[in-house]
Design a protein around this motif. Structure first.
Motif, PDB file in Angstrom:
ATOM      1  N   ASP A 129       0.813  -1.222   0.000  1.00 52.13           N
ATOM      2  CA  ASP A 129       0.000   0.000   0.000  1.00 52.13           C
ATOM      3  C   ASP A 129       0.844   1.268   0.000  1.00 52.13           C
ATOM      4  O   ASP A 129       0.520   2.244  -0.687  1.00 52.13           O
ATOM      5  N   SER A 130       1.913   1.279   0.754  1.00 51.72           N
ATOM      6  CA  SER A 130       2.736   2.496   0.806  1.00 51.72           C
ATOM      7  C   SER A 130       3.412   2.745  -0.540  1.00 51.72           C
ATOM      8  O   SER A 130       3.553   3.903  -0.958  1.00 51.72           O
ATOM      9  N   ALA A 131       3.810   1.685  -1.238  1.00 46.54           N
ATOM     10  CA  ALA A 131       4.432   1.867  -2.552  1.00 46.54           C
ATOM     11  C   ALA A 131       3.418   2.404  -3.547  1.00 46.54           C
ATOM     12  O   ALA A 131       3.730   3.282  -4.365  1.00 46.54           O
ATOM     13  N   VAL A 132       2.193   1.912  -3.477  1.00 51.49           N
ATOM     14  CA  VAL A 132       1.147   2.390  -4.376  1.00 51.49           C
ATOM     15  C   VAL A 132       0.835   3.859  -4.085  1.00 51.49           C
ATOM     16  O   VAL A 132       0.648   4.660  -5.009  1.00 51.49           O
ATOM     17  N   GLN A 133       0.803   4.232  -2.820  1.00 52.05           N
ATOM     18  CA  GLN A 133       0.544   5.637  -2.465  1.00 52.05           C
ATOM     19  C   GLN A 133       1.660   6.546  -2.967  1.00 52.05           C
ATOM     20  O   GLN A 133       1.390   7.652  -3.455  1.00 52.05           O
ATOM     21  N   ARG A 134       2.904   6.083  -2.856  1.00 49.50           N
ATOM     22  CA  ARG A 134       4.029   6.902  -3.368  1.00 49.50           C
ATOM     23  C   ARG A 134       3.915   7.076  -4.871  1.00 49.50           C
ATOM     24  O   ARG A 134       4.172   8.168  -5.400  1.00 49.50           O
ATOM     25  N   ILE A 135       3.543   6.015  -5.573  1.00 49.80           N
ATOM     26  CA  ILE A 135       3.390   6.113  -7.031  1.00 49.80           C
ATOM     27  C   ILE A 135       2.272   7.091  -7.375  1.00 49.80           C
ATOM     28  O   ILE A 135       2.410   7.930  -8.274  1.00 49.80           O
ATOM     29  N   GLU A 136       1.156   7.004  -6.661  1.00 49.99           N
ATOM     30  CA  GLU A 136       0.048   7.924  -6.908  1.00 49.99           C
ATOM     31  C   GLU A 136       0.459   9.368  -6.633  1.00 49.99           C
ATOM     32  O   GLU A 136       0.071  10.290  -7.369  1.00 49.99           O
ATOM     33  N   GLN A 137       1.230   9.621  -5.563  1.00 51.59           N
ATOM     34  CA  GLN A 137       1.690  10.973  -5.252  1.00 51.59           C
ATOM     35  C   GLN A 137       2.584  11.508  -6.363  1.00 51.59           C
ATOM     36  O   GLN A 137       2.467  12.674  -6.774  1.00 51.59           O
ATOM     37  N   GLN A 138       3.481  10.663  -6.874  1.00 48.77           N
ATOM     38  CA  GLN A 138       4.370  11.106  -7.948  1.00 48.77           C
ATOM     39  C   GLN A 138       3.584  11.411  -9.217  1.00 48.77           C
ATOM     40  O   GLN A 138       3.867  12.387  -9.925  1.00 48.77           O
ATOM     41  N   VAL A 139       2.566  10.612  -9.518  1.00 49.02           N
ATOM     42  CA  VAL A 139       1.733  10.878 -10.697  1.00 49.02           C
ATOM     43  C   VAL A 139       0.987  12.196 -10.526  1.00 49.02           C
ATOM     44  O   VAL A 139       0.883  13.005 -11.463  1.00 49.02           O
ATOM     45  N   ASP A 140       0.450  12.453  -9.320  1.00 52.81           N
ATOM     46  CA  ASP A 140      -0.246  13.720  -9.056  1.00 52.81           C
ATOM     47  C   ASP A 140       0.694  14.913  -9.197  1.00 52.81           C
ATOM     48  O   ASP A 140       0.316  15.955  -9.758  1.00 52.81           O
ATOM     49  N   GLN A 141       1.910  14.784  -8.687  1.00 47.11           N
ATOM     50  CA  GLN A 141       2.892  15.876  -8.802  1.00 47.11           C
ATOM     51  C   GLN A 141       3.228  16.146 -10.261  1.00 47.11           C
ATOM     52  O   GLN A 141       3.344  17.298 -10.684  1.00 47.11           O
ATOM     53  N   LYS A 145       2.404  19.646 -12.662  1.00 49.69           N
ATOM     54  CA  LYS A 145       3.438  20.384 -13.392  1.00 49.69           C
ATOM     55  C   LYS A 145       3.073  20.601 -14.858  1.00 49.69           C
ATOM     56  O   LYS A 145       3.720  21.383 -15.543  1.00 49.69           O
ATOM     57  N   LEU A 146       2.074  19.904 -15.361  1.00 53.77           N
ATOM     58  CA  LEU A 146       1.678  20.075 -16.761  1.00 53.77           C
ATOM     59  C   LEU A 146       1.032  21.443 -16.950  1.00 53.77           C
ATOM     60  O   LEU A 146       0.271  21.909 -16.102  1.00 53.77           O
ATOM     61  N   PRO A 147       1.285  22.101 -18.065  1.00 55.78           N
ATOM     62  CA  PRO A 147       0.661  23.400 -18.305  1.00 55.78           C
ATOM     63  C   PRO A 147      -0.844  23.246 -18.570  1.00 55.78           C
ATOM     64  O   PRO A 147      -1.293  22.217 -19.081  1.00 55.78           O
TER      65      PRO A 147
END
Length: 155
Positions: A129-141, A145-147
């Protein structure tokens, strides 16, 4: 091809017999000595061994291209089966390909092991679960950043 035959004959070597007519008559007649030739068919490589190598190489390449790992697993299993068949076929007289079959077996086995290890790693990461949450956070970040608006120049 004038290969000397073995047996009693002329010359320096008493065992040498050359094709042609022998000087020593048997029953009053000269003896005609003919050359003996052994004709052999060239050995054939087992088709199963050749296909095992081809499937093993394809499986290994597919596994190294991570997205094609499931395809590599299937190709590896087929290559493994063909390698065993090729090894059995190489035992027969007139059929070669033992080394080719072994190479196919090794590559297929490596592809299977790497594919299973990759699948186990993906399943482990996705079940954490923690790895999935980190991946989701990185995707959100990355999405933040997209214009908002992109202008495309017109020709």
């Amino acid at each position: 091809m004038n290969r000397p035959l073995t047996g009693p004959g002329r010359g320096e070597d008493p065992r040498r017999v050359e094709p042609g007519v022998d000087d020593r008559p048997v029953d009053g007649r000269p003896v005609v000595v003919e050359e003996e030739r052994v004709v052999t068919k060239p050995a054939r490589t087992s088709a199963a061994a050749a296909f095992a190598l081809a499937f093993g190489v394809a499986a290994f390449v597919c596994v190294l291209i991570v997205i094609l790992s499931p395809v590599g697993l299937v190709l590896g299993i087929v290559g493994l089966i063909l390698g065993v068949i090729g090894l059995r076929a190489a035992r027969r007289v007139g059929i070669t390909g033992k080394g080719v079959a072994i190479a196919g077996l090794v590559l297929s086995a490596l592809a299977i092991v790497i594919s299973i290890a990759f699948a186990a790693g993906v399943v482990t990461v996705l079940n954490n679960d923690s790895a999935v949450q980190r991946i989701e956070q990185q995707v959100d970040q990355m999405r933040d950043k997209l214009p908002d608006h992109v202008e495309v120049p017109q020709p």
